[in-house]
Design an enzyme around this catalytic site. Structure first.
Site, PDB file in Angstrom:
ATOM      1  N   LYS A 244       2.134   9.348  -6.017  1.00 51.43           N
ATOM      2  CA  LYS A 244       2.223  10.899  -5.729  1.00 51.43           C
ATOM      3  C   LYS A 244       3.294  11.066  -6.445  1.00 51.43           C
ATOM      4  O   LYS A 244       3.526  12.094  -6.972  1.00 51.43           O
ATOM      5  CB  LYS A 244       2.932  10.651  -3.630  1.00 51.43           C
ATOM      6  CG  LYS A 244       2.252  10.598  -2.677  1.00 51.43           C
ATOM      7  CD  LYS A 244       1.525  11.326  -3.138  1.00 51.43           C
ATOM      8  CE  LYS A 244       1.771  12.677  -2.253  1.00 51.43           C
ATOM      9  NZ  LYS A 244      -0.168  13.248  -1.776  1.00 51.43           N
TER      10      LYS A 244
ATOM     11  N   HIS B 187       2.575   1.136  -3.308  1.00 54.54           N
ATOM     12  CA  HIS B 187       1.716   2.698  -4.437  1.00 54.54           C
ATOM     13  C   HIS B 187       1.227   4.155  -4.175  1.00 54.54           C
ATOM     14  O   HIS B 187       1.558   4.544  -5.393  1.00 54.54           O
ATOM     15  CB  HIS B 187       0.046   1.880  -4.605  1.00 54.54           C
ATOM     16  CG  HIS B 187      -1.153   1.915  -5.094  1.00 54.54           C
ATOM     17  ND1 HIS B 187      -1.198   1.987  -6.070  1.00 54.54           N
ATOM     18  CD2 HIS B 187      -2.223   2.886  -4.587  1.00 54.54           C
ATOM     19  CE1 HIS B 187      -1.987   2.416  -6.991  1.00 54.54           C
ATOM     20  NE2 HIS B 187      -2.802   2.804  -5.578  1.00 54.54           N
ATOM     21  N   TYR B 188       1.336   4.212  -2.571  1.00 55.50           N
ATOM     22  CA  TYR B 188       0.883   5.819  -2.759  1.00 55.50           C
ATOM     23  C   TYR B 188       2.130   6.295  -2.883  1.00 55.50           C
ATOM     24  O   TYR B 188       1.646   7.420  -3.512  1.00 55.50           O
ATOM     25  CB  TYR B 188       0.839   5.740  -1.016  1.00 55.50           C
ATOM     26  CG  TYR B 188       1.165   7.224  -0.392  1.00 55.50           C
ATOM     27  CD1 TYR B 188       0.025   8.431  -0.991  1.00 55.50           C
ATOM     28  CD2 TYR B 188       2.342   7.389   0.419  1.00 55.50           C
ATOM     29  CE1 TYR B 188       0.430   9.300   0.527  1.00 55.50           C
ATOM     30  CE2 TYR B 188       2.158   8.562   0.989  1.00 55.50           C
ATOM     31  CZ  TYR B 188       1.852   9.738   0.976  1.00 55.50           C
ATOM     32  OH  TYR B 188       1.685  10.675   1.391  1.00 55.50           O
ATOM     33  N   MET B 189       3.568   6.031  -3.110  1.00 56.46           N
ATOM     34  CA  MET B 189       4.091   6.539  -3.080  1.00 56.46           C
ATOM     35  C   MET B 189       4.865   7.354  -4.155  1.00 56.46           C
ATOM     36  O   MET B 189       5.010   7.742  -5.195  1.00 56.46           O
ATOM     37  CB  MET B 189       5.898   6.127  -3.018  1.00 56.46           C
ATOM     38  CG  MET B 189       6.296   5.968  -1.323  1.00 56.46           C
ATOM     39  SD  MET B 189       6.056   7.607  -0.189  1.00 56.46           S
ATOM     40  CE  MET B 189       7.970   8.114  -1.393  1.00 56.46           C
TER      41      MET B 189
ATOM     42  N   GLY C 115       0.626  -1.332  -0.422  1.00 57.15           N
ATOM     43  CA  GLY C 115      -0.029   0.265   0.001  1.00 57.15           C
ATOM     44  C   GLY C 115       1.664   1.114   0.332  1.00 57.15           C
ATOM     45  O   GLY C 115       0.862   2.154  -0.413  1.00 57.15           O
TER      46      GLY C 115
END
Ligand code: NAP
Length: 218
Positions: A134, A129-131, A126
């Site tokens: 962004k 995926h966030y990085m 997760g």
């Protein structure tokens, strides 16, 4: 002075940024997704605009930002799942760029993330995926030709601003008070000659105005 739209107005950064911008003489429109948040925004001096980033189209963004001098995007899915992260952190800025092009809005301030975030932890899928979402948003904005500034804060702490930061194009990783992120963005907004740039930000020992002045290229 300037008309500013805040996407993420009800969050830890946005809610601290509203009074700072009002004190500087700007007018502020803040996005909210729940009617019960309207009173708080109005009490802070902002005009509420309703919208849910999970559903908003570029046209919906256009309706909210039309006529604005600058837009701040500090919304985030805050680890609430891959789909929400893609739609809010990833697609949110991409739709905003499309809306800015359509409406002629030139300036966008995007709260992104320090590339070193989480280096000292075992990162799950997760977080990766966030990085990645962004980074995709940063890349879209950097390629947009707009007058963007991307701010990459260290680990956010729920503290008001003490007015002291470290800001630069490359820093060692650290914590930063949400209030200091807000103060840094408020100062950037009043320094429009700083544009098309990317800064990392942590707590530090330089007054915000001095730190921003030092980032001017000329
Ligand atoms: N946590 C960290 O250590 C860290 C580090 C670096 C960068 N960042 C970045 O900092 C930013 C968040 O900062 P913050 O402290 O202000 O976060 P926050 O307090 O979690 O606020 C998030 C904001 O996003 C809004 N939002 C979430 N989902 C939405 C939706 N579907 N539609 C409309 N608005 C929505 C929230 O609105 P509601 O009030 O309706 O929920 C709130 O205004 C994010 O971009 C994050 O990636 C975080």
């Amino acid at each position: 002075m300037a008309d500013i739209v805040l996407i993420g107005a009800t969050g830890g950064i946005g809610s601290r940024l509203i009074p700072m911008l009002i004190r500087r003489g700007h007018s502020v429109t803040g996005l909210l997704r729940k009617d019960e948040q309207a009173r708080e925004l109005k009490d802070a001096g902002a005009t509420p605009a309703k919208g849910d980033l999970m559903k908003m189209s570029a046209d919906d963004f256009s309706a909210i930002i039309k006529g604005a001098d600058a837009v701040v995007f500090s919304a985030g899915a805050a680890g609430s799942g891959a789909e929400r992260t893609s739609m809010i952190d990833g697609q949110g800025p991409v739709k905003l760029i499309e809306a800015a092009r359509a409406t002629g809005v030139k300036r966008i301030y995007l709260v992104s993330v320090f590339p070193d975030a989480g280096r000292d932890r075992d990162l799950g899928e997760g977080f990766e995926h966030y990085m990645s979402e962004k980074k995709k948003a940063d890349a879209a904005l950097a390629a947009s030709g707009l007058d963007y500034v991307i701010v990459r804060p260290g680990t956010l702490k729920s503290e008001d601003s003490d007015g002291q930061v470290a800001a630069g194009r490359a820093l060692t990783y650290g914590d930063v008070a949400r209030g200091n992120v807000a103060a840094f963005i408020a100062e950037l907004i009043d320094t429009p000659e700083i544009r098309q740039d990317i800064f990392e930000l942590t707590n530090g020992d330089t007054p915000v105005a001095e730190a921003v002045a030092a980032l001017r290229r000329n």
